[in-house]
Design a protein around this motif. Sequence first.
Motif, PDB file in Angstrom:
ATOM      1  N   VAL A   1      -1.871  -4.222   5.207  1.00 32.02           N
ATOM      2  CA  VAL A   1      -2.286  -3.817   3.866  1.00 32.02           C
ATOM      3  C   VAL A   1      -3.774  -3.519   3.909  1.00 32.02           C
ATOM      4  CG1 VAL A   1      -2.555  -4.565   1.468  1.00 32.02           C
ATOM      5  CG2 VAL A   1      -0.506  -5.205   2.750  1.00 32.02           C
ATOM      6  N   HIS A   2      -4.164  -2.409   3.272  1.00 31.44           N
ATOM      7  CA  HIS A   2      -5.575  -2.035   3.224  1.00 31.44           C
ATOM      8  C   HIS A   2      -5.849  -1.358   1.892  1.00 31.44           C
ATOM      9  CE1 HIS A   2      -9.506  -0.931   4.824  1.00 31.44           C
ATOM     10  NE2 HIS A   2      -9.323   0.255   4.254  1.00 31.44           N
ATOM     11  N   GLU A   3      -6.737  -1.923   1.106  1.00 30.33           N
ATOM     12  CA  GLU A   3      -7.216  -1.347  -0.151  1.00 30.33           C
ATOM     13  C   GLU A   3      -6.098  -0.782  -1.033  1.00 30.33           C
ATOM     14  OE1 GLU A   3     -10.447   1.340   0.529  1.00 30.33           O
ATOM     15  OE2 GLU A   3     -11.647  -0.182   1.545  1.00 30.33           O
ATOM     16  N   GLY A   4      -5.099  -1.603  -1.318  1.00 33.39           N
ATOM     17  CA  GLY A   4      -4.032  -1.204  -2.227  1.00 33.39           C
ATOM     18  C   GLY A   4      -2.947  -0.342  -1.615  1.00 33.39           C
ATOM     19  N   HIS A   5      -2.952  -0.218  -0.295  1.00 34.78           N
ATOM     20  CA  HIS A   5      -1.942   0.567   0.409  1.00 34.78           C
ATOM     21  C   HIS A   5      -1.282  -0.313   1.462  1.00 34.78           C
ATOM     22  CE1 HIS A   5      -3.290   4.547  -1.105  1.00 34.78           C
ATOM     23  NE2 HIS A   5      -4.441   3.893  -1.217  1.00 34.78           N
ATOM     24  N   ALA A   6       0.056  -0.257   1.520  1.00 34.83           N
ATOM     25  CA  ALA A   6       0.792  -0.902   2.603  1.00 34.83           C
ATOM     26  C   ALA A   6       1.124   0.165   3.637  1.00 34.83           C
ATOM     27  CB  ALA A   6       2.068  -1.536   2.072  1.00 34.83           C
ATOM     28  N   PHE A   7       0.954  -0.167   4.892  1.00 35.69           N
ATOM     29  CA  PHE A   7       1.309   0.702   6.004  1.00 35.69           C
ATOM     30  C   PHE A   7       2.400  -0.010   6.777  1.00 35.69           C
ATOM     31  CE2 PHE A   7      -2.919   1.894   4.826  1.00 35.69           C
ATOM     32  CZ  PHE A   7      -2.980   3.270   5.024  1.00 35.69           C
ATOM     33  N   ILE A   8       3.555   0.634   6.946  1.00 33.95           N
ATOM     34  CA  ILE A   8       4.697  -0.010   7.584  1.00 33.95           C
ATOM     35  C   ILE A   8       5.203   0.883   8.705  1.00 33.95           C
ATOM     36  CG2 ILE A   8       7.015  -0.944   7.228  1.00 33.95           C
ATOM     37  CD1 ILE A   8       6.198  -1.221   4.227  1.00 33.95           C
ATOM     38  N   SER A   9       5.254   0.325   9.914  1.00 34.46           N
ATOM     39  CA  SER A   9       5.784   1.046  11.067  1.00 34.46           C
ATOM     40  C   SER A   9       7.306   1.085  10.962  1.00 34.46           C
ATOM     41  CB  SER A   9       5.376   0.337  12.365  1.00 34.46           C
ATOM     42  OG  SER A   9       3.973   0.353  12.496  1.00 34.46           O
ATOM     43  N   ILE A  10       7.885   2.271  11.150  1.00 35.78           N
ATOM     44  CA  ILE A  10       9.330   2.432  11.021  1.00 35.78           C
ATOM     45  C   ILE A  10       9.947   2.622  12.411  1.00 35.78           C
ATOM     46  CG2 ILE A  10      11.201   3.703   9.908  1.00 35.78           C
ATOM     47  CD1 ILE A  10       9.316   2.211   7.961  1.00 35.78           C
TER      48      ILE A  10
ATOM     49  N   ALA B   1       4.906   4.554   7.389  1.00 41.63           N
ATOM     50  CA  ALA B   1       4.933   4.842   5.949  1.00 41.63           C
ATOM     51  C   ALA B   1       3.683   4.252   5.315  1.00 41.63           C
ATOM     52  CB  ALA B   1       6.170   4.224   5.310  1.00 41.63           C
ATOM     53  N   GLN B   2       3.038   5.028   4.462  1.00 44.63           N
ATOM     54  CA  GLN B   2       1.917   4.542   3.659  1.00 44.63           C
ATOM     55  C   GLN B   2       2.416   4.489   2.226  1.00 44.63           C
ATOM     56  OE1 GLN B   2      -1.674   6.895   3.760  1.00 44.63           O
ATOM     57  NE2 GLN B   2      -2.462   5.948   1.924  1.00 44.63           N
ATOM     58  N   ILE B   3       2.317   3.323   1.600  1.00 47.70           N
ATOM     59  CA  ILE B   3       2.813   3.141   0.246  1.00 47.70           C
ATOM     60  C   ILE B   3       1.676   2.641  -0.632  1.00 47.70           C
ATOM     61  CG2 ILE B   3       4.493   1.950  -1.210  1.00 47.70           C
ATOM     62  CD1 ILE B   3       6.062   1.527   1.538  1.00 47.70           C
ATOM     63  N   ASN B   4       1.381   3.395  -1.678  1.00 50.28           N
ATOM     64  CA  ASN B   4       0.396   2.955  -2.652  1.00 50.28           C
ATOM     65  C   ASN B   4       1.046   1.824  -3.452  1.00 50.28           C
ATOM     66  OD1 ASN B   4      -0.939   2.743  -5.287  1.00 50.28           O
ATOM     67  ND2 ASN B   4      -2.110   4.521  -4.611  1.00 50.28           N
ATOM     68  N   LEU B   5       0.453   0.638  -3.433  1.00 51.65           N
ATOM     69  CA  LEU B   5       1.064  -0.530  -4.063  1.00 51.65           C
ATOM     70  C   LEU B   5       1.026  -0.485  -5.581  1.00 51.65           C
ATOM     71  CD1 LEU B   5      -0.242  -3.258  -1.619  1.00 51.65           C
ATOM     72  CD2 LEU B   5       2.010  -2.174  -1.665  1.00 51.65           C
ATOM     73  N   PHE B   6       0.252   0.426  -6.140  1.00 50.11           N
ATOM     74  CA  PHE B   6       0.168   0.531  -7.594  1.00 50.11           C
ATOM     75  C   PHE B   6       1.083   1.628  -8.129  1.00 50.11           C
ATOM     76  CE2 PHE B   6      -3.851  -1.125  -5.996  1.00 50.11           C
ATOM     77  CZ  PHE B   6      -3.849  -2.368  -6.609  1.00 50.11           C
ATOM     78  N   SER B   7       1.043   2.808  -7.503  1.00 51.31           N
ATOM     79  CA  SER B   7       1.841   3.938  -7.983  1.00 51.31           C
ATOM     80  C   SER B   7       3.182   4.073  -7.251  1.00 51.31           C
ATOM     81  CB  SER B   7       1.062   5.240  -7.817  1.00 51.31           C
ATOM     82  OG  SER B   7       0.936   5.568  -6.436  1.00 51.31           O
TER      83      SER B   7
END
Length: 102
Positions: A25-34, A41-47
């Motif tokens: 997790v970095h500055e409101g974004h989760a990065f997940i290796s698939i 995948a980069q996921i904005n944790l707010f939007s």
Amino acid sequence: LSHETGRHLALWMAFEDGAPDGGCVHEGHAFISIWDGGYVAQINLFSKERKKYHVPVPRPTSCAVADDGSRLWVTSASDGLDSESLEEFPFSGATLSFEVAL
């Protein structure tokens, strides 16, 4: 797990083209290796907006974002890949780095 705060983060999201493996997790974004998806995948944790960063390996395993947010470091696996796959994806098992945009 958020490195900066030590708090745990749980996401329940479906990935149709692979299985989630390691992430960060970095500055409101989760990065997940698939795993077996060939991307992070980069996921904005707010939007909940998603981006895909395709990598030249089928099995990314984990990742980390540089402190300034400009680079993503991705580890990968070669375990279980046959010789044909290893020839097609010669970077399997390597640590990769590339630019990202938050």
